[in-house]
Design an enzyme around this catalytic site. Sequence first.
Site, PDB file in Angstrom:
ATOM      1  N   TYR A 154      -9.227   5.660   6.892  1.00  0.00           N
ATOM      2  CA  TYR A 154      -9.357   6.106   8.273  1.00  0.00           C
ATOM      3  C   TYR A 154     -10.362   7.253   8.269  1.00  0.00           C
ATOM      4  O   TYR A 154     -10.076   8.323   7.716  1.00  0.00           O
ATOM      5  CB  TYR A 154      -8.016   6.581   8.824  1.00  0.00           C
ATOM      6  CG  TYR A 154      -7.027   5.469   9.088  1.00  0.00           C
ATOM      7  CD1 TYR A 154      -6.782   5.030  10.383  1.00  0.00           C
ATOM      8  CD2 TYR A 154      -6.341   4.858   8.047  1.00  0.00           C
ATOM      9  CE1 TYR A 154      -5.872   4.018  10.638  1.00  0.00           C
ATOM     10  CE2 TYR A 154      -5.433   3.835   8.289  1.00  0.00           C
ATOM     11  CZ  TYR A 154      -5.203   3.418   9.589  1.00  0.00           C
ATOM     12  OH  TYR A 154      -4.303   2.399   9.834  1.00  0.00           O
TER      13      TYR A 154
ATOM     14  N   HIS B  54       0.851  -1.188   0.000  1.00  0.00           N
ATOM     15  CA  HIS B  54       0.000   0.000   0.000  1.00  0.00           C
ATOM     16  C   HIS B  54       0.886   1.236   0.000  1.00  0.00           C
ATOM     17  O   HIS B  54       1.690   1.439   0.904  1.00  0.00           O
ATOM     18  CB  HIS B  54      -0.915   0.007   1.228  1.00  0.00           C
ATOM     19  CG  HIS B  54      -2.052  -0.953   1.119  1.00  0.00           C
ATOM     20  ND1 HIS B  54      -3.126  -0.935   1.981  1.00  0.00           N
ATOM     21  CD2 HIS B  54      -2.298  -1.963   0.249  1.00  0.00           C
ATOM     22  CE1 HIS B  54      -3.976  -1.889   1.642  1.00  0.00           C
ATOM     23  NE2 HIS B  54      -3.488  -2.529   0.597  1.00  0.00           N
TER      24      HIS B  54
ATOM     25  N   LYS C 117       1.234   0.072  14.978  1.00  0.00           N
ATOM     26  CA  LYS C 117       2.600  -0.002  15.477  1.00  0.00           C
ATOM     27  C   LYS C 117       2.900  -1.251  16.303  1.00  0.00           C
ATOM     28  O   LYS C 117       4.074  -1.561  16.541  1.00  0.00           O
ATOM     29  CB  LYS C 117       2.898   1.241  16.332  1.00  0.00           C
ATOM     30  CG  LYS C 117       3.109   2.489  15.507  1.00  0.00           C
ATOM     31  CD  LYS C 117       4.461   2.473  14.839  1.00  0.00           C
ATOM     32  CE  LYS C 117       4.557   3.451  13.688  1.00  0.00           C
ATOM     33  NZ  LYS C 117       3.948   2.994  12.449  1.00  0.00           N
TER      34      LYS C 117
ATOM     35  N   PRO D  22      -4.296   0.477  18.462  1.00  0.00           N
ATOM     36  CA  PRO D  22      -4.044  -0.029  17.105  1.00  0.00           C
ATOM     37  C   PRO D  22      -4.107   1.021  16.009  1.00  0.00           C
ATOM     38  O   PRO D  22      -3.758   0.724  14.863  1.00  0.00           O
ATOM     39  CB  PRO D  22      -5.157  -1.067  16.922  1.00  0.00           C
ATOM     40  CG  PRO D  22      -6.269  -0.591  17.802  1.00  0.00           C
ATOM     41  CD  PRO D  22      -5.595   0.024  18.996  1.00  0.00           C
TER      42      PRO D  22
ATOM     43  N   TYR E   3       3.762   6.588   9.940  1.00  0.00           N
ATOM     44  CA  TYR E   3       3.008   5.385   9.593  1.00  0.00           C
ATOM     45  C   TYR E   3       3.928   4.319   8.988  1.00  0.00           C
ATOM     46  O   TYR E   3       3.764   3.124   9.247  1.00  0.00           O
ATOM     47  CB  TYR E   3       1.896   5.737   8.610  1.00  0.00           C
ATOM     48  CG  TYR E   3       0.793   4.709   8.505  1.00  0.00           C
ATOM     49  CD1 TYR E   3      -0.367   4.822   9.280  1.00  0.00           C
ATOM     50  CD2 TYR E   3       0.894   3.633   7.632  1.00  0.00           C
ATOM     51  CE1 TYR E   3      -1.390   3.883   9.173  1.00  0.00           C
ATOM     52  CE2 TYR E   3      -0.114   2.694   7.538  1.00  0.00           C
ATOM     53  CZ  TYR E   3      -1.255   2.822   8.318  1.00  0.00           C
ATOM     54  OH  TYR E   3      -2.265   1.891   8.221  1.00  0.00           O
TER      55      TYR E   3
END
Length: 402
Positions: A206, A77, A301, A297, A389
Amino acid sequence: MAARKESTRVAIVGGGPAGLMLSHLLARDGIDSVVVERRTRAEIHATVRAGILEPGSVRMLVESGASRRVLEKGDRHDGIELRIDGDGHRIDFQDLVGQSAWLYPQTDVFADLADARERDGGDVRYAVQDVTVTGVTDAHPLVVFTEDDGSAVELSCDVVIGADGSRSACRKLIPDAQRRSYFREYPFAWFGILTEAPHSAEELIYAASDRGFALISQRSETVQRMYFQCDPGEDADQWSDARIWDELQSRVAGNGFSLAEGPITDRVVLPFRSFVCEPLRHGSLFLAGDAGHTVPPTGAKGLNLALADVGVLHEALAELLLGGSASGVDSYSDRALARVWKSQHFSYWMTTLLHEQPGASDFDRRRQRGELESIVSSRAGSAFLAEGYTGWQHAAVAQPVA
């Protein structure tokens, strides 16, 4: 019957990804280890966990010979979508920081590592009981346990690794006077589902809305994983499929977008928290992964932090056990905790950025939207998110896995 006496260089308590990866890396250096795990292999494999890997984690799996399947079956991704009140904004990792994340379930990471240990003749003992660790300040600590056939074992070692999860018994071996615990519990949870449906999007979404947070993820071409913010006391069994889909659809709706629906095969409420234990070492005992820290979550990580711990610890143990130098083990806790706290900040930031806070005022909500808008409208803001990220990789020295 007297306990059977055995010995090894490194005893690893916990046979999840952290423990298995460390055992695998040590074996490549010719350092023997024994892994003991109270759960069966099937039980661990059946535990559904998150599945976003940083490029550094992918490199560790591939370059160590633990997994090629992550490249063959995992999905690369190059970004995520931040969806704010129905408006989508793509965070392009490749454009911003030259990195990617990989969608690869933790169950598959575990399967690859378990297969690699079996392939290489690793000593991994599942379904053990009554594990007791003693003498972690002595020259040779002992790990005593009962195997699945009822036989007792007294395992002598040079080093003990506590990789026994968030309810770690090994962590309690650090004396109270020397152990500091940092903890934050969140006033919300995730309602998670597995559904038999096609992809709704090619990358993770998100979503922040006035109804709360939602995360739209994937598992495969035909099975998807989705979450929405809920009260920690929510009873998942009281929700019908129709009610769940209504809630999810309402949190991502906008500009004609809707989720592909299908039968819901699993539902669960997942409370979460932030936790750090300091230090991560006491004598010959070293903590790794969830035994030493947990994160919410939202920032993806948890597994990556566990593997990062293992990378530092493997290097330190090799220096100690092969070269006789204690400098690596002496600095392990500080080195690992530096990344832990950086990840704690990122995870906390992502969580508070996207979730509806109970009791929030109108000012709080408007300020939160202002922060979101500042991220998606600013290259610097988007790059901060992308860098965190993907795990703070330095493009000049750490290129993405191809």
